[in-house]
Scaffold this motif. Structure first.
Motif, PDB file in Angstrom:
ATOM      1  N   SER A 105       0.850  -1.189   0.000  1.00 36.71           N
ATOM      2  CA  SER A 105       0.000   0.000   0.000  1.00 36.71           C
ATOM      3  C   SER A 105       0.885   1.237   0.000  1.00 36.71           C
ATOM      4  N   TRP A 131      -7.960  -9.050  -2.987  1.00 30.69           N
ATOM      5  CA  TRP A 131      -7.171  -7.878  -2.604  1.00 30.69           C
ATOM      6  C   TRP A 131      -5.959  -7.812  -3.524  1.00 30.69           C
ATOM      7  N   GLU A 185      -1.708  -1.739  -4.137  1.00 30.64           N
ATOM      8  CA  GLU A 185      -1.936  -0.430  -4.740  1.00 30.64           C
ATOM      9  C   GLU A 185      -0.903  -0.221  -5.847  1.00 30.64           C
ATOM     10  N   VAL A 220      -7.018  -3.278 -10.882  1.00 30.80           N
ATOM     11  CA  VAL A 220      -7.263  -2.532  -9.646  1.00 30.80           C
ATOM     12  C   VAL A 220      -8.293  -1.452  -9.957  1.00 30.80           C
ATOM     13  N   LYS A 259      -7.272   3.139  -4.189  1.00 29.94           N
ATOM     14  CA  LYS A 259      -5.943   2.693  -4.602  1.00 29.94           C
ATOM     15  C   LYS A 259      -5.474   3.352  -5.899  1.00 29.94           C
TER      16      LYS A 259
END
Length: 296
Positions: A33, A89, A92, A279, A284
């Motif tokens: 992240s 998940w 990022e 994504v 993100k």
């Protein structure tokens, strides 16, 4: 008239700024992240600013140690949150410069595929693996960072290497191969040519879409060329697909009405797309206006 001279940074600030990009990448590889990595870097600075530099033998190692400790604390909290995450998940995405690909090991370490493998490690295993295998930190220094003995760190490193080797994608992928496959993929999506799209997807291709429960996205992996092609065929004809470099490899930024909708990264083998990482979670997609300098 002579311009007033700018004040010279104090030694603590100068050292921190010299290693800031490194600290960010260490934190990012531990957390997946960018937002949390930035927070960790700021926490590192606050602690570093209070350090008596006369007591520090190796400043780079000391900064990496602070960053690792802060990232580990945050990672344990993030792990608990990710257990309730809606759908797959994904890390990022980071816009990176093309020259990152010149360091194949570094590019691989920040790739979507590798970051997902790192997610399967325990926090301590992840820290030990990243510090040793990516940044070549000495075992004694890693031991101080993670609060273990050097002997325990060596055992953890061995276990983490075996774990990663069993799960990482096989073989090295060249950026040129990924770029060519994505160019063909982009043309197929832009023209709506389903047959052309099928021609660039491997039969067992896997698509992961991360919407975070905020925007529409598949809540389970989409497997197989036909199923993946049908999902991708839903990309509106009005969408723009801009080639970028993300996480060390070529990728695509999908925009709708000028706004970023999706970052699409790919894993390619033998000229075919074998993995797609989409994504879509808006939280993100906030760092896509500037490139991140990746260093070690």
């Amino acid at each position: 008239m002579r311009e007033p001279s700018r004040p010279t940074p104090d030694p603590a600030t100068e050292t921190f700024l010299a290693h800031r990009n490194l600290l960010f990448i260490v934190a990012y590889e531990l957390l997946g992240s960018a937002a949390d990595a930035e927070d960790v870097v700021q926490e590192t600075w606050l602690r570093w600013a209070d350090v008596d530099l006369d007591t520090v033998r190796e400043r780079r190692a000391y900064l990496v140690r602070i960053t690792t400790r802060q990232a580990l604390t945050r990672l344990r909290t993030l792990r608990r949150r990710r257990e309730s995450y809606v759908g797959p998940w994904l890390p990022e995405p980071l816009l990176t410069t093309p020259d990152v690909a010149e360091d194949a090991e570094l590019a691989d370490s920040v790739s979507m595929a590798m970051l997902l493998v790192l997610e399967t490690l325990t926090p301590t295993e992840r820290a030990v693996f990243v510090l040793r295998e990516v940044f070549d930190v000495a075992y004694d220094e890693i031991a101080e960072a993670v609060g273990r003995s050097p002997a325990a760190v060596r055992q953890t490193a061995h276990r983490a290497r075996a774990h990663v080797a069993a799960r990482r994608p096989r073989g090295a992928v060249s950026p040129a191969e990924t770029r060519d496959a994505l160019a063909a993929f982009r043309r197929a999506v832009a023209t709506g040519d389903l047959n052309a799209l099928l021609g660039v997807l491997a039969p067992d291709v896997v698509l992961l879409t991360d919407g975070g429960g905020v925007v529409r996205a598949a809540t389970a992996p989409v497997v197989g060329a036909g199923a993946v092609a049908r999902v991708l065929a839903r990309i509106p004809a009005a969408a723009s697909l801009r080639p970028v470099w993300a996480n060390g490899f070529p990728a695509l930024v999908v925009r709708l009405d000028g706004a970023v909708d999706t970052v699409l990264a790919a894993r390619c083998d033998d000229g075919l797309v074998t993995g797609l990482y989409a994504v879509r979670n808006p939280g993100k997609l906030t760092r896509l206006e500037q490139e991140t300098v990746v260093t070690r």
